[in-house]
Design a protein around this motif. Structure first.
Motif: not given
Length: 226
Positions: A64-65, A135-141, A146-149, A9-12
């Motif tokens: 939301r994407l 061009s889509v940023d998928t979930r979490g990107a 959301g969380q990236i999958c 959950y913590k951003r690098v």
């Protein structure tokens, strides 16, 4: 049951504008890049291209994407859309990535506009042919919720929702396709398996349907060199 893989959950690090193609969210911004535009010192545009930045698309669970939509400027006809689906970042282009590859994959910058998503189609080549490139940023990107999958059912369900949302947009003729290679090819198998009614065609290349058997353990022997 706890999830089999814990999510970080913590951003690098805080993303920086201008680094690796990162830009602040531009929700609601639209612009037209004129023929001859060459903002990345690569391949000039052969025609005017209209860009809708960070178009919000809401998934069935409320996530939301955000997508960038490239289409022919001043078009009076509804057109089909071609979707590029991955977690790489919708403004992270091949020009950003190719220097990391051996011999830049033998692709000179003069072959690309810099508008293309990494491993996706270049709007410079396809918009003049009467297609919208999405061009889509998928979930979490990127700026998406959301969380990236990576691949799997969640990615597929999101893809279904995006395909059907694109088909209903006022510039679209109701037909959506997918095309691209590698990770963007693999995602097509999962999304097509959901059978979204508006998905008319897929064009996956250099993809696979089973990473375990086709990449990491080809022939039953584990290897990271394939």
């Amino acid at each position: 049951m706890p999830p089999p893989v814990l999510s970080a959950y913590k951003r690098v690090a805080q993303p920086k504008v201008g680094e690796n193609g990162y830009q602040e969210c531009q929700c609601g911004k639209s612009e037209v890049l004129p023929a001859g535009w060459n903002g990345f010192n690569a391949k000039p545009l052969k025609s005017d291209i209209h860009i809708d930045h960070d178009v919000e698309i809401v998934m069935r669970d409320g996530v939301r994407l955000y997508a960038d939509v490239y289409r022919p400027a001043n078009s009076t006809e509804k057109i089909p859309a071609v979707l590029s689906w991955s977690f790489y970042g919708k403004k992270y282009s091949a020009l950003d990535m190719l220097p990391m590859c051996v011999w830049k994959c033998c692709v000179p910058p003069s072959d690309l506009s810099g508008l293309e998503k990494f491993e996706g189609l270049d709007p410079e080549a396809w918009c003049p042919r009467g297609y919208a490139i999405v061009s889509v940023d998928t979930r979490g990107a990127g700026h998406s919720d959301g969380q990236i999958c990576v691949m799997g059912t969640q990615d597929a369900e999101d893809g279904y929702d995006v395909v059907e949302a694109l088909a209903q947009m006022d510039w679209c003729n109701g037909s959506v396709g997918m095309a691209a290679n590698s990770a963007l090819a693999i995602s097509q198998w999962f999304i097509a398996a959901q059978q979204p009614p508006s998905l008319k065609a897929v064009a996956p290349w250099e993809g696979s349907g089973d990473l375990f058997r086709e990449q990491f353990c080809r022939g039953g022997c584990f290897s990271t060199q394939l």
